[in-house]
Design an enzyme around this catalytic site. Structure first.
Site, PDB file in Angstrom:
ATOM      1  N   GLU A   1       0.855  -1.188   0.000  1.00  0.00           N
ATOM      2  CA  GLU A   1       0.000   0.000   0.000  1.00  0.00           C
ATOM      3  C   GLU A   1       0.899   1.249   0.000  1.00  0.00           C
ATOM      4  OE1 GLU A   1      -2.016   0.090   3.774  1.00  0.00           O
ATOM      5  OE2 GLU A   1      -3.394   1.701   3.195  1.00  0.00           O
TER       6      GLU A   1
ATOM      7  N   CYS B   1      -4.896  -3.593   2.707  1.00  0.00           N
ATOM      8  CA  CYS B   1      -4.580  -3.614   4.136  1.00  0.00           C
ATOM      9  C   CYS B   1      -5.800  -3.861   5.027  1.00  0.00           C
ATOM     10  CB  CYS B   1      -3.836  -2.335   4.521  1.00  0.00           C
ATOM     11  SG  CYS B   1      -2.828  -2.590   6.015  1.00  0.00           S
TER      12      CYS B   1
ATOM     13  N   LYS C   1      -9.553   1.879  -1.652  1.00  0.00           N
ATOM     14  CA  LYS C   1      -9.728   1.246  -0.334  1.00  0.00           C
ATOM     15  C   LYS C   1     -11.066   1.629   0.305  1.00  0.00           C
ATOM     16  CE  LYS C   1      -7.032   0.565   3.953  1.00  0.00           C
ATOM     17  NZ  LYS C   1      -5.766   0.956   4.624  1.00  0.00           N
TER      18      LYS C   1
ATOM     19  N   VAL D   1       0.160  -2.254  10.729  1.00  0.00           N
ATOM     20  CA  VAL D   1       0.705  -1.844  12.023  1.00  0.00           C
ATOM     21  C   VAL D   1       0.202  -2.747  13.155  1.00  0.00           C
ATOM     22  CG1 VAL D   1       1.202   0.546  11.410  1.00  0.00           C
ATOM     23  CG2 VAL D   1      -1.066  -0.024  12.224  1.00  0.00           C
TER      24      VAL D   1
END
Ligand code: ACM
Length: 260
Positions: free
Chosen positions: A38, A140, A107, A167
């Protein structure tokens, strides 16, 4: 087909350098389809919208041109994330090949402060036909909504390409379930490194991986090193949704029993 995931370590705001670094990894490994992270060209941890506007590109922008040249030279396909400048700013992924743009995905499920900068995607979850199979796209944080991968599977995708900047620690293991429950391949290309931008400090978890329809991890990269790995896969294995005489995982769904 030869499927490659490219794990990079982008430097915030350094678009040309980031594209070059990805191309160098890609040069080192032949593949039919490369999946990049991404926002691989831009970095991720924006503080203000001006920073996004500075790196955002139209779908046919400089990043597209650089990757198109590679796709034409090597006769291959590339999926990559970038900040898209259109009627709004979108956190997008492009799928390109030797003839140009195959398709775009914007997204849908924005993560955390992405909501300050991007509009949520408005074109659903697309599936594209390539010479070696049907490719669905998500980005993601879409992983945490099983509906995203399920929608792609129902639409016939054999492989989900999944550019990421992870993350949270959960996605690499969760994708095993996404693949199992849909009998589908997935290629999650994540980034490594840290972006400390004042009070906003993010560490990315790497762990890019390719997972099979039976939930086998065919390749997985480490937490902190840029790299590339390629696996030979037969995407037709994803067409087999029947796991025994009585259970076809897609046909046997009971939508009338589910909530919207
Ligand atoms: C994410 O969606 N980049 C966590």
């Amino acid at each position: 087909m030869q499927l490659a995931i490219v794990q990079t370590s982008p430097v915030f705001g350094k678009v040309q350098e980031n594209v070059q670094a990805a191309l160098e990894l890609m040069e080192s490994m032949p593949a039919d389809l490369y999946v990049l992270p991404e926002l691989f060209n831009a970095g991720y941890n924006f503080i203000e919208i001006l920073e996004v506007e500075r790196v955002a590109e139209q779908a046919d922008g400089l990043t597209f041109q650089a990757l198109l040249a590679f796709a034409q030279k090597r006769i291959c396909y590339i999926a990559y994330g970038f900040a898209e400048k259109a009627d709004h700013l979108y956190n997008s992924a492009a799928l390109i090949g030797p003839s140009g743009l195959v398709g775009l995905y914007r997204k849908v499920h924005l993560f955390d402060r992405e909501n300050l900068f991007f509009q949520p995607g408005n074109h659903g979850f697309p599936v594209f036909n390539l010479p070696f199979g049907r490719i669905g796209m998500m980005i993601c944080f879409d992983w945490i909504y099983p509906e995203a991968a399920r929608t792609l599977a129902i639409k016939g995708a054999q492989l989900i390409v999944h550019p990421s900047n992870l993350v949270l620690p959960y996605c690499p293991d969760a994708m095993v379930t996404r693949c199992l429950e849909n009998r589908i391949f997935a290629a999650t290309a994540d980034r490594v490194g840290r972006e400390n931008r004042g009070s906003f400090d993010l560490q990315f978890i790497g762990t890019s991986e390719i997972v099979s329809p039976s939930g086998e991890i065919l390749a997985r990269l480490d937490k902190d090193t840029p790299g590339i790995v390629a696996v030979n896969v037969d995407l037709q294995q994803a067409d087999k949704k029947r796991i025994n005489h009585y259970n076809d995982l897609i046909i046997d769904r009971k939508p009338d029993q589910y909530s919207r």
